[in-house]
Motif scaffolding. Sequence first.
Motif, PDB file in Angstrom:
ATOM      1  N   ALA A   1       0.819  -1.208   0.000  1.00 28.72           N
ATOM      2  CA  ALA A   1       0.000   0.000   0.000  1.00 28.72           C
ATOM      3  C   ALA A   1       0.854   1.260   0.000  1.00 28.72           C
ATOM      4  O   ALA A   1       1.851   1.356   0.720  1.00 28.72           O
ATOM      5  N   ALA A   2       0.454   2.225  -0.839  1.00 30.82           N
ATOM      6  CA  ALA A   2       1.159   3.497  -0.931  1.00 30.82           C
ATOM      7  C   ALA A   2       0.157   4.558  -1.381  1.00 30.82           C
ATOM      8  O   ALA A   2      -0.787   4.248  -2.122  1.00 30.82           O
ATOM      9  N   PRO A   3       0.344   5.813  -0.965  1.00 32.42           N
ATOM     10  CA  PRO A   3      -0.570   6.892  -1.380  1.00 32.42           C
ATOM     11  C   PRO A   3      -0.270   7.345  -2.803  1.00 32.42           C
ATOM     12  O   PRO A   3       0.306   8.402  -3.042  1.00 32.42           O
ATOM     13  N   ILE A   4      -0.650   6.505  -3.758  1.00 29.65           N
ATOM     14  CA  ILE A   4      -0.375   6.768  -5.164  1.00 29.65           C
ATOM     15  C   ILE A   4      -1.600   6.399  -5.984  1.00 29.65           C
ATOM     16  O   ILE A   4      -2.350   5.485  -5.619  1.00 29.65           O
ATOM     17  N   SER A   5      -1.853   7.113  -7.065  1.00 25.85           N
ATOM     18  CA  SER A   5      -3.020   6.857  -7.904  1.00 25.85           C
ATOM     19  C   SER A   5      -2.831   5.585  -8.726  1.00 25.85           C
ATOM     20  O   SER A   5      -1.708   5.214  -9.071  1.00 25.85           O
ATOM     21  N   TYR A   6      -3.943   4.941  -9.046  1.00 27.00           N
ATOM     22  CA  TYR A   6      -3.871   3.751  -9.898  1.00 27.00           C
ATOM     23  C   TYR A   6      -5.193   3.529 -10.625  1.00 27.00           C
ATOM     24  O   TYR A   6      -6.244   4.010 -10.208  1.00 27.00           O
ATOM     25  N   VAL A   7      -5.104   2.796 -11.729  1.00 25.15           N
ATOM     26  CA  VAL A   7      -6.290   2.264 -12.395  1.00 25.15           C
ATOM     27  C   VAL A   7      -6.253   0.744 -12.221  1.00 25.15           C
ATOM     28  O   VAL A   7      -5.175   0.153 -12.129  1.00 25.15           O
ATOM     29  N   ASP A   8      -7.412   0.143 -12.144  1.00 22.76           N
ATOM     30  CA  ASP A   8      -7.439  -1.307 -11.942  1.00 22.76           C
ATOM     31  C   ASP A   8      -8.766  -1.861 -12.434  1.00 22.76           C
ATOM     32  O   ASP A   8      -9.661  -1.115 -12.843  1.00 22.76           O
ATOM     33  N   LEU A   9      -8.861  -3.178 -12.374  1.00 20.36           N
ATOM     34  CA  LEU A   9     -10.064  -3.901 -12.774  1.00 20.36           C
ATOM     35  C   LEU A   9     -10.727  -4.482 -11.535  1.00 20.36           C
ATOM     36  O   LEU A   9     -10.053  -4.768 -10.534  1.00 20.36           O
ATOM     37  N   ALA A  10     -12.021  -4.667 -11.593  1.00 22.50           N
ATOM     38  CA  ALA A  10     -12.735  -5.376 -10.531  1.00 22.50           C
ATOM     39  C   ALA A  10     -12.479  -6.874 -10.734  1.00 22.50           C
ATOM     40  O   ALA A  10     -13.321  -7.613 -11.255  1.00 22.50           O
ATOM     41  N   HIS A  11     -11.282  -7.321 -10.343  1.00 18.71           N
ATOM     42  CA  HIS A  11     -10.832  -8.685 -10.634  1.00 18.71           C
ATOM     43  C   HIS A  11     -11.737  -9.748 -10.020  1.00 18.71           C
ATOM     44  O   HIS A  11     -11.985 -10.787 -10.633  1.00 18.71           O
ATOM     45  N   ARG A  12     -12.213  -9.484  -8.819  1.00 17.04           N
ATOM     46  CA  ARG A  12     -13.084 -10.464  -8.157  1.00 17.04           C
ATOM     47  C   ARG A  12     -14.342 -10.703  -8.985  1.00 17.04           C
ATOM     48  O   ARG A  12     -14.795 -11.844  -9.130  1.00 17.04           O
ATOM     49  N   ASP A  13     -14.898  -9.633  -9.535  1.00 19.62           N
ATOM     50  CA  ASP A  13     -16.086  -9.770 -10.384  1.00 19.62           C
ATOM     51  C   ASP A  13     -15.773 -10.610 -11.627  1.00 19.62           C
ATOM     52  O   ASP A  13     -16.629 -11.356 -12.114  1.00 19.62           O
ATOM     53  N   GLY A  14     -14.537 -10.478 -12.148  1.00 17.51           N
ATOM     54  CA  GLY A  14     -14.141 -11.282 -13.304  1.00 17.51           C
ATOM     55  C   GLY A  14     -14.107 -12.759 -12.984  1.00 17.51           C
ATOM     56  O   GLY A  14     -14.571 -13.597 -13.773  1.00 17.51           O
ATOM     57  N   GLY A  15     -13.556 -13.121 -11.829  1.00 18.47           N
ATOM     58  CA  GLY A  15     -13.555 -14.519 -11.418  1.00 18.47           C
ATOM     59  C   GLY A  15     -14.966 -15.050 -11.228  1.00 18.47           C
ATOM     60  O   GLY A  15     -15.263 -16.207 -11.571  1.00 18.47           O
ATOM     61  N   LEU A  16     -15.846 -14.205 -10.714  1.00 19.91           N
ATOM     62  CA  LEU A  16     -17.246 -14.591 -10.526  1.00 19.91           C
ATOM     63  C   LEU A  16     -17.923 -14.852 -11.866  1.00 19.91           C
ATOM     64  O   LEU A  16     -18.698 -15.811 -12.013  1.00 19.91           O
ATOM     65  N   LEU A  17     -17.640 -14.018 -12.869  1.00 18.24           N
ATOM     66  CA  LEU A  17     -18.203 -14.236 -14.209  1.00 18.24           C
ATOM     67  C   LEU A  17     -17.786 -15.594 -14.772  1.00 18.24           C
ATOM     68  O   LEU A  17     -18.597 -16.318 -15.359  1.00 18.24           O
ATOM     69  N   ALA A  18     -16.513 -15.941 -14.588  1.00 18.66           N
ATOM     70  CA  ALA A  18     -16.022 -17.226 -15.087  1.00 18.66           C
ATOM     71  C   ALA A  18     -16.731 -18.388 -14.397  1.00 18.66           C
ATOM     72  O   ALA A  18     -17.135 -19.367 -15.047  1.00 18.66           O
ATOM     73  N   ALA A  19     -16.895 -18.283 -13.092  1.00 18.81           N
ATOM     74  CA  ALA A  19     -17.557 -19.355 -12.338  1.00 18.81           C
ATOM     75  C   ALA A  19     -19.003 -19.538 -12.798  1.00 18.81           C
ATOM     76  O   ALA A  19     -19.461 -20.662 -13.029  1.00 18.81           O
ATOM     77  N   ARG A  20     -19.715 -18.442 -12.931  1.00 15.45           N
ATOM     78  CA  ARG A  20     -21.127 -18.532 -13.330  1.00 15.45           C
ATOM     79  C   ARG A  20     -21.275 -19.148 -14.716  1.00 15.45           C
ATOM     80  O   ARG A  20     -22.210 -19.922 -14.970  1.00 15.45           O
ATOM     81  N   HIS A  21     -20.351 -18.793 -15.618  1.00 13.04           N
ATOM     82  CA  HIS A  21     -20.432 -19.339 -16.970  1.00 13.04           C
ATOM     83  C   HIS A  21     -20.196 -20.847 -16.967  1.00 13.04           C
ATOM     84  O   HIS A  21     -20.922 -21.599 -17.635  1.00 13.04           O
TER      85      HIS A  21
END
Length: 346
Positions: free
Chosen positions: A169-189
Amino acid sequence: MSKSVPTLEDVAREAGVSRATVSRVINGVRNVDPGIQDLVRQAVQRTGYTPNQAARSLVTRRAQTIALVVSGAGDERGGAQGDFTARVFADPFFGRVVTGVVGFLRPRSMHPVLMFADSDDARRQVVDYLRQGSADGALVVSTHAEDPLPAQLAAGRLPAVCFARPAVAAPISYVDLAHRDGGLLAARHLLARGCRRPATVSGPLDLPAGQERLAGFRDGMERGGVPYVPIAEGGFTLDSGVAAMERLLAEHPDIDAVFAANDLMAQGVCQVLADRGGRVPQDVAVVGFDDSSAAVACRPPLTTVRQPVEAMAAAMAELLHEFVLGERTEPTSRIFDPELVVRESA
């Protein structure tokens, strides 16, 4: 007689605006009416005016360059710099990052300078480069959980934005993906296909992306009544996907589905199955992650969770540009949503 070089005054006269307005448009100041910006840009094109970059830098105090930094862990025993560089360029993910960054910077007459920070000394060079004003800021792609560069840039109060949340953790800006939601999509499929004996090739579990993709997949499977998912950890490379799949089949030969945490590893999974006479998806359904060129090159083409890397990289560059212009001063984050792309593998 030779034709004189077009000046700022020529552009102002052609556009019917003041010299100061032309200067603001050319220097990227945002509080100019869009219609006037178009007039100025058209006048620039008609007159053939080219900004004097040296003079422009003196006025704006900006270098008009951005350091695009690929940073490693700081373990100098891990191989030569050439090995590190080769691994970076072999990964389709990095090419997509470059495409997104350049797509944002080019219309603004800004240019990326590629830097590799795979050692403590290389990271010091990056920090010094920014402190000296040789670049206006840094876009950082970390390849290891223990990468100290984001914290170093934050401590130095240097303009920087990371692709993905730093593991430390650091006080720096970032862009990212909702990775957990991606894993959930794979499971549901996979559950919707009737798969009940899934396994997963996770990413490195010391990285937030690896942890979150795994957590989302397990959660989705548990919600679907599958309480146990065998796991083999990979390293986001094709070879690590091959090795992980071989381990999974040795211990769980009856699996009917595999979720791999990136497309390169999923390609390795399919390769192992093909070598053993397994059919995809009839015997084992396979889902990847990223929607990279590897997903299309794989046989069969991969069903995968799309990570909009180009858009994320452009957003990373946009955030940094806002810091450079002084429009943003506090660290921020921007999170993108994943999307399932269905092809032939599942």
